[in-house]
Design an enzyme around this catalytic site. Structure first.
Site, PDB file in Angstrom:
ATOM      1  N   GLU A 295     149.206  -9.259 -26.975  1.00 12.08           N
ATOM      2  CA  GLU A 295     149.227  -8.575 -28.278  1.00 12.08           C
ATOM      3  C   GLU A 295     149.110  -7.068 -28.129  1.00 12.08           C
ATOM      4  O   GLU A 295     149.571  -6.319 -28.983  1.00 12.08           O
ATOM      5  CB  GLU A 295     148.082  -9.076 -29.173  1.00 12.08           C
ATOM      6  CG  GLU A 295     148.416 -10.375 -29.862  1.00 12.08           C
ATOM      7  CD  GLU A 295     147.397 -10.778 -30.931  1.00 12.08           C
ATOM      8  OE1 GLU A 295     146.437 -10.026 -31.181  1.00 12.08           O
ATOM      9  OE2 GLU A 295     147.572 -11.859 -31.501  1.00 12.08           O
ATOM     10  N   HIS A 324     149.638 -28.144  -8.183  1.00 12.76           N
ATOM     11  CA  HIS A 324     150.356 -29.410  -8.230  1.00 12.76           C
ATOM     12  C   HIS A 324     151.197 -29.513  -9.493  1.00 12.76           C
ATOM     13  O   HIS A 324     151.539 -30.603  -9.932  1.00 12.76           O
ATOM     14  CB  HIS A 324     149.344 -30.561  -8.140  1.00 12.76           C
ATOM     15  CG  HIS A 324     148.490 -30.428  -6.919  1.00 12.76           C
ATOM     16  ND1 HIS A 324     148.864 -30.926  -5.683  1.00 12.76           N
ATOM     17  CD2 HIS A 324     147.320 -29.763  -6.721  1.00 12.76           C
ATOM     18  CE1 HIS A 324     147.943 -30.612  -4.790  1.00 12.76           C
ATOM     19  NE2 HIS A 324     146.996 -29.899  -5.395  1.00 12.76           N
ATOM     20  N   LYS A 438     151.918 -13.431 -40.428  1.00 10.77           N
ATOM     21  CA  LYS A 438     150.850 -13.733 -41.393  1.00 10.77           C
ATOM     22  C   LYS A 438     151.392 -13.529 -42.811  1.00 10.77           C
ATOM     23  O   LYS A 438     151.173 -14.350 -43.707  1.00 10.77           O
ATOM     24  CB  LYS A 438     149.648 -12.805 -41.180  1.00 10.77           C
ATOM     25  CG  LYS A 438     148.755 -13.162 -40.002  1.00 10.77           C
ATOM     26  CD  LYS A 438     147.492 -12.294 -40.002  1.00 10.77           C
ATOM     27  CE  LYS A 438     146.535 -12.653 -38.878  1.00 10.77           C
ATOM     28  NZ  LYS A 438     145.295 -11.888 -38.866  1.00 10.77           N
TER      29      LYS A 438
HETATM   30  O1  PA5 Z   1     143.591  -9.139 -32.222  1.00 10.93           O
HETATM   31  C1  PA5 Z   1     143.696  -9.352 -33.415  1.00 10.93           C
HETATM   32  O2  PA5 Z   1     143.269  -8.525 -34.254  1.00 10.93           O
HETATM   33  C2  PA5 Z   1     144.312 -10.624 -33.964  1.00 10.93           C
HETATM   34  O3  PA5 Z   1     144.899 -11.407 -32.997  1.00 10.93           O
HETATM   35  C3  PA5 Z   1     143.249 -11.418 -34.706  1.00 10.93           C
HETATM   36  O4  PA5 Z   1     142.165 -11.664 -33.848  1.00 10.93           O
HETATM   37  C4  PA5 Z   1     143.715 -12.773 -35.265  1.00 10.93           C
HETATM   38  O5  PA5 Z   1     144.943 -12.638 -35.907  1.00 10.93           O
HETATM   39  C5  PA5 Z   1     142.676 -13.304 -36.260  1.00 10.93           C
HETATM   40  O6  PA5 Z   1     142.485 -12.364 -37.277  1.00 10.93           O
HETATM   41  P1  PA5 Z   1     141.205 -12.312 -38.180  1.00 10.93           P
HETATM   42  O7  PA5 Z   1     140.016 -12.115 -37.338  1.00 10.93           O
HETATM   43  O8  PA5 Z   1     141.457 -11.154 -39.095  1.00 10.93           O
HETATM   44  O9  PA5 Z   1     141.140 -13.610 -38.931  1.00 10.93           O
END
Ligand code: PA5
Length: 468
Positions: A295, A324, A438
């Site tokens: 990310e 394996h 989202k």
């Molecule tokens: O790194 C990030 O900000 C995202 O991957 C969030 O962790 C993930 O989408 C979950 O979001 P939230 O904590 O707002 O529910």
């Protein structure tokens, strides 16, 4: 303060080991070193100016004390603990608990287990959610809902389901006392709901992306409830932070790893990074790293606004199991991977192989050996085989698995990721690609304010039907 104990051995990524086509030369590494130094200095300068707030998380001793007190009060009170969160709001806690708690803690008798049984609801998978609710003792279940934004559909949906069932089982008033929300201190729908219902809350630190929150209440509250030494996590992170101050990349394992990964990707075509620990307990950290690396670096736009489509695909693998399963591909398939094998010098249990049967001399080599020695030799053998096949591989070695080492891993990988962002020329913070999905989910589920996007999504693609 604890000393940093993670060792990085990069001899097998060098051209001398895997050839010019796949390996890095000393001069290539030396030439990127000044850019890496600039990135290290930039990060620390930004931190001094009040940015890069994630760097401060290891200092929050007051939060540790608050969480420890909460955990001490609630560990024995509850039989079961449901963690509801996804991505950065669940992977950190899962990884810490997997690394540091008993591998079968849910199966242990309450008297032998530290804290309640743990159930994670990340996916809104109806089968798993229904099974979880049918398994826990709702009367004695603590629920921690975690969301930085406070509105992620998967988390809010799972939470609303659990909240309703809990309220039906124990009544609204008691349910309210059994729910803890970890979210933004001021904004978001979960914050609003928590304030409205009067839930106990813990903060997600503002200015820190979800995937960097493991050393905040997001990772530490569930970990402490399950018996993890969260003070030890922060000590280890602080030790690695000291090491990350070195501006010479050759003294800074995080920056060196970032530079090796970046050069291997952009100059040697190693577009995939395989994280392969040789310890079941460390597999969750490889999973947590996957989100962090993917990310943070997987970005369409560079910091100059031009399209770059940057990023190196992280994969998790587990030694020796994946020898394996995957190693055939990694050794003989496309030479497009950099591997990182993590070894443990001393496992937390000694298990000796005794009693090899008479009359089968080919098994004698195992007689008297430790399983930990076998697992570690598997790692060395794999590194050798990969190198022979001209596949670059890094080795991380740790003396043992403890809270401080786990904290070191978190800080090291976070620093490494931010340095790598600088080398790739992308902003490692934010996740516009995640947000796009989202928003489309909100539109498809009929959320108010997303009508225009729903309209766009509902338009059937023109032309040929390609379904089969
Ligand atoms: O790194 C990030 O900000 C995202 O991957 C969030 O962790 C993930 O989408 C979950 O979001 P939230 O904590 O707002 O529910």
């Amino acid at each position: 303060m604890t000393d940093s104990r993670i060792k990085l051995d990069y001899r097998n990524v060098m051209a001398a080991a895997v050839g010019d086509a796949n390996g890095l030369t000393d001069s290539a590494l030396r030439s990127i070193a000044s850019k890496a130094t600039q990135e290290i200095e930039r990060i620390w300068a930004e931190h001094a100016a009040g940015d890069q707030k994630w760097i401060d998380l290891p200092d929050n001793k007051a939060l540790v004390a608050e969480i420890e007190a909460f955990a001490a009060e609630n560990r024995d009170k509850y039989d079961d603990f449901i963690l509801i969160g996804i991505g950065g709001s669940s992977l950190g806690a899962i990884s810490a608990i997997q690394a540091l708690a008993h591998p079968y803690r849910n199966l242990l008798a309450k008297s032998e287990r530290v804290g309640p049984r743990l159930f994670v609801l990340d996916n809104p998978d109806p089968e798993k959610v229904a099974a979880t609710l049918a398994t826990v003792n709702l009367d004695k279940t603590l629920v921690n809902v975690l969301s930085k934004s406070g509105q992620t559909a998967e988390t809010m949906a799972n939470f609303l389901v659990v909240k309703e069932v809990l309220e039906q089982a124990v009544g609204k008033e008691r349910a309210r006392q059994q729910i803890v929300a970890t979210t933004d201190p001021e904004s978001g729908l979960l914050r609003k709901l928590a304030d409205q219902e009067g839930y106990r809350t813990f903060p997600v630190p503002p200015g820190v992306d979800g995937r960097q929150t493991v050393l905040s209440a997001v990772g530490m509250l569930p970990a402490a409830l399950c018996g993890v030494d969260i003070g030890g996590l922060l000590d280890g992170a602080a030790a690695m932070r000291e090491r990350c101050k070195a501006t010479d990349m050759f003294d800074n394992a995080a920056a060196l790893f970032a530079a090796i990964a970046y050069l291997s990707d952009t100059e040697k075509g190693k577009t995939i990074l395989v994280m392969m620990p040789y310890a079941d307990a460390l597999f969750g950290i490889a999973d947590w790293f996957r989100q962090l690396w993917a990310e943070s670096l997987g970005k369409r736009l560079g910091i100059d606004g031009k399209e770059v489509f940057a990023g190196q695909t992280p994969i998790k693998a587990l030694g020796a199991i994946d020898q394996h399963s995957q190693i055939q591909l990694y050794t003989e398939g496309p030479n497009d991977k950099l591997l990182c094998l993590t070894g443990v010098e001393r496992y937390r249990a000694d298990v000796k192989i005794d009693g090899t049967p008479a009359g089968i001399p080919d098994l004698d080599y195992l007689d008297g050996a430790e399983l930990g020695t076998l697992l570690d030799r598997e790692r060395m053998a794999t590194a050798w085989a990969l190198t022979e096949a001209k596949r670059p591989n890094l080795m991380l070695t740790i003396p043992t698995i403890d809270a401080a080492i786990v904290g070191e891993f978190y800080f090291m990988y976070e620093f490494q990721t931010v340095v790598a962002g600088g080398l790739y020329g992308v902003n490692p913070f934010g996740q516009p690609g995640v947000e796009a999905g989202k928003n489309a989910t909100y539109a498809l589920m009929g959320r108010e304010g997303y009508e225009a996007l729903r309209e766009t999504l509902s338009k059937a693609p023109a032309g040929t039907d390609y379904t089969a």
